[in-house]
Design a protein around this motif. Sequence first.
Motif, PDB file in Angstrom:
ATOM      1  N   SER A 414      35.813 -12.207 -39.268  1.00 15.38           N
ATOM      2  CA  SER A 414      36.605 -12.020 -40.473  1.00 15.38           C
ATOM      3  C   SER A 414      35.983 -12.741 -41.660  1.00 15.38           C
ATOM      4  CB  SER A 414      38.031 -12.513 -40.246  1.00 15.38           C
ATOM      5  OG  SER A 414      38.812 -12.373 -41.407  1.00 15.38           O
ATOM      6  N   MET A 415      35.483 -13.954 -41.429  1.00 16.76           N
ATOM      7  CA  MET A 415      34.848 -14.703 -42.510  1.00 16.76           C
ATOM      8  C   MET A 415      33.601 -13.984 -43.035  1.00 16.76           C
ATOM      9  SD  MET A 415      36.417 -17.494 -43.392  1.00 16.76           S
ATOM     10  CE  MET A 415      37.924 -18.284 -42.809  1.00 16.76           C
ATOM     11  N   GLN A 416      32.984 -13.181 -42.208  1.00 10.75           N
ATOM     12  CA  GLN A 416      31.785 -12.456 -42.623  1.00 10.75           C
ATOM     13  C   GLN A 416      32.077 -11.162 -43.362  1.00 10.75           C
ATOM     14  OE1 GLN A 416      29.149 -12.073 -39.113  1.00 10.75           O
ATOM     15  NE2 GLN A 416      27.846 -13.546 -40.164  1.00 10.75           N
ATOM     16  N   ARG A 417      33.269 -10.615 -43.180  1.00  9.34           N
ATOM     17  CA  ARG A 417      33.530  -9.297 -43.770  1.00  9.34           C
ATOM     18  C   ARG A 417      34.696  -9.260 -44.757  1.00  9.34           C
ATOM     19  NH1 ARG A 417      36.499  -5.845 -38.881  1.00  9.34           N
ATOM     20  NH2 ARG A 417      38.469  -7.006 -38.955  1.00  9.34           N
ATOM     21  N   ASP A 418      35.672 -10.178 -44.651  1.00  9.45           N
ATOM     22  CA  ASP A 418      36.885 -10.109 -45.469  1.00  9.45           C
ATOM     23  C   ASP A 418      36.765 -11.062 -46.653  1.00  9.45           C
ATOM     24  OD1 ASP A 418      37.875  -8.353 -43.566  1.00  9.45           O
ATOM     25  OD2 ASP A 418      38.902  -9.931 -42.436  1.00  9.45           O
ATOM     26  N   HIS A 419      36.219 -10.567 -47.763  1.00  8.15           N
ATOM     27  CA  HIS A 419      35.891 -11.437 -48.887  1.00  8.15           C
ATOM     28  C   HIS A 419      36.762 -11.207 -50.123  1.00  8.15           C
ATOM     29  CE1 HIS A 419      31.615 -11.705 -46.981  1.00  8.15           C
ATOM     30  NE2 HIS A 419      32.462 -12.558 -46.438  1.00  8.15           N
ATOM     31  N   TYR A 420      37.022  -9.958 -50.482  1.00  5.15           N
ATOM     32  CA  TYR A 420      37.812  -9.694 -51.688  1.00  5.15           C
ATOM     33  C   TYR A 420      38.415  -8.302 -51.586  1.00  5.15           C
ATOM     34  CZ  TYR A 420      33.765  -6.893 -53.148  1.00  5.15           C
ATOM     35  OH  TYR A 420      32.756  -5.959 -53.208  1.00  5.15           O
ATOM     36  N   VAL A 421      39.342  -8.001 -52.499  1.00  2.00           N
ATOM     37  CA  VAL A 421      39.924  -6.667 -52.591  1.00  2.00           C
ATOM     38  C   VAL A 421      39.726  -6.143 -54.003  1.00  2.00           C
ATOM     39  CG1 VAL A 421      41.641  -7.099 -50.786  1.00  2.00           C
ATOM     40  CG2 VAL A 421      42.221  -7.566 -53.175  1.00  2.00           C
ATOM     41  N   SER A 422      39.880  -4.862 -54.164  1.00  2.00           N
ATOM     42  CA  SER A 422      39.689  -4.226 -55.467  1.00  2.00           C
ATOM     43  C   SER A 422      40.695  -4.744 -56.489  1.00  2.00           C
ATOM     44  CB  SER A 422      39.825  -2.707 -55.322  1.00  2.00           C
ATOM     45  OG  SER A 422      39.791  -2.073 -56.594  1.00  2.00           O
ATOM     46  N   ASP A 423      40.262  -4.785 -57.746  1.00  3.03           N
ATOM     47  CA  ASP A 423      41.160  -5.185 -58.829  1.00  3.03           C
ATOM     48  C   ASP A 423      42.196  -4.107 -59.131  1.00  3.03           C
ATOM     49  OD1 ASP A 423      39.945  -7.677 -59.336  1.00  3.03           O
ATOM     50  OD2 ASP A 423      38.352  -6.704 -60.475  1.00  3.03           O
ATOM     51  N   THR A 424      41.942  -2.889 -58.685  1.00  4.48           N
ATOM     52  CA  THR A 424      42.840  -1.772 -58.974  1.00  4.48           C
ATOM     53  C   THR A 424      43.320  -1.144 -57.673  1.00  4.48           C
ATOM     54  OG1 THR A 424      40.976  -0.231 -59.087  1.00  4.48           O
ATOM     55  CG2 THR A 424      41.669  -1.258 -61.141  1.00  4.48           C
ATOM     56  N   THR A 432      33.472  -6.379 -48.415  1.00  6.90           N
ATOM     57  CA  THR A 432      32.487  -7.392 -48.036  1.00  6.90           C
ATOM     58  C   THR A 432      31.460  -7.589 -49.132  1.00  6.90           C
ATOM     59  OG1 THR A 432      32.748  -6.790 -45.709  1.00  6.90           O
ATOM     60  CG2 THR A 432      30.776  -8.038 -46.292  1.00  6.90           C
ATOM     61  N   ASP A 433      31.162  -8.838 -49.421  1.00  6.18           N
ATOM     62  CA  ASP A 433      30.094  -9.182 -50.355  1.00  6.18           C
ATOM     63  C   ASP A 433      28.796  -9.311 -49.563  1.00  6.18           C
ATOM     64  OD1 ASP A 433      28.386 -10.141 -52.267  1.00  6.18           O
ATOM     65  OD2 ASP A 433      29.484 -11.991 -52.658  1.00  6.18           O
ATOM     66  N   ALA A 434      27.911  -8.335 -49.722  1.00  9.57           N
ATOM     67  CA  ALA A 434      26.663  -8.319 -48.967  1.00  9.57           C
ATOM     68  C   ALA A 434      25.807  -9.551 -49.256  1.00  9.57           C
ATOM     69  CB  ALA A 434      25.878  -7.044 -49.274  1.00  9.57           C
TER      70      ALA A 434
END
Length: 443
Positions: A414-424, A432-434
């Motif tokens: 999860s720490m590797q893939r769950d970083h942020y969600v869309s602003d809209t 994920t932030d590559a």
Amino acid sequence: MAIWVLSECGLRPLPKVYPKPRTCTSISRLCLPSSSSSTTTTTTTFNSVIGTRERNWALKVSVPITVAPVCEEEEENRETVNGNDFFDPGSPPPFKLSDIRAAIPKHCWVKDPLKSMSYVVRDVAVVFGLAAVASFFNSWLLWPLYWFAQGTMFWALFVLGHDCGHGSFSNDPKLNSFVGHILHSSILVPYHGWRISHRTHHQNHGHVENDESWHPLPEKLFKSLDNVTKKLRFTLPFPLLAYPVYLWGRSPGKKGSHFHPGSDLFVPNEKKDVITSTVCWSAMAAILAGLSFLMGPVELLKLYGVPYVLFVMWLDLVTYLHHHGHEDKLPWYRGKEWTYLRGGLTTIDRDYGWINNIHHDIGTHVVHHLFPQIPHYHLIEATEAAKPVLGKYYREPKKSRALPWHLLGELFRSMQRDHYVSDTGDVVYYQTDANLVGSQKKD
């Protein structure tokens, strides 16, 4: 290339392609995939939903004050694609909160203060017993075992204090407050300060902006963070040490302290509660300082300091995995798509093996989030009764062996893939932030 199928509710992806953010209108009763150019982000404020909060030691959030319109029918939650049944976890459920409540036996709601106190007596006796044994033998062969056991018991004390904050410990608010202060202050937690912020978490679970605990960062906020902050937030073991920092400064994008009565976490009539808890916390800190002079700082570190750190790691691990790390991505909501029920259904049950009993079945979390008034000793029975109603919206936890080592793998993924969600978008999924993943691999 993404492949889409046409349904009466717009375009839907084939399995393994997660739904795009959607907006919903109760007039047309249609749900269509939205784009950044057409979706307006709507933030539901805490006060706009429930008005001015009243001072109350017991948590009362079993039913939300306002419920957003449901825009889809039961058959729209599932589609058959190439012979496979596709389930959209972001679709409104075909049942109501009252349906789940009706399925739970009435005795599961009964709070027995004597039974609750028996767990307190048991846990406190174990804590002092472990400390006495460790001090008596004073062996470096035993200290690591003591640290793990005592850190786990500190976490168990926290869970009982957490029940006091919800009002599931007893129907007496004074008893709840007294026991909650003793338990939480002993492990350096400000009882009322945390109780109030945790109430906000329950009342806004699954909401991108309004949730309080381990909520996702919108893309713009995430990308504004410096690299050091990103690494500390998403690189183990640092996230497992976040709780004390959170008490003093909350999460990125939010301000305020759990110790300060003027924090925007609280309303004016909660000022005395917050001051009381801060004084109790300060008294415990003074006691620890005095003990360091009496027994020496090294001895205090071995008896209390290291177990406290392990307690913090337990707290961060369990609370994070309640809302993250499932093998299928789960939705987060904002705007009119959010309801109390839909937000609560994104919570995940976890199995901790033989530790389930020690930390009072806190891993049985879905029903707890929907009905926090249910005592912990009824959660398993209540969950079994609710499962037929929840259907696919309940995700059966993976069974653990003696120790839940498998959960560390889920935390890491999860720490590797769950970083942020869309602003809209009003129904969004983690992205994920590559660049962050690449830097973690290099490290």
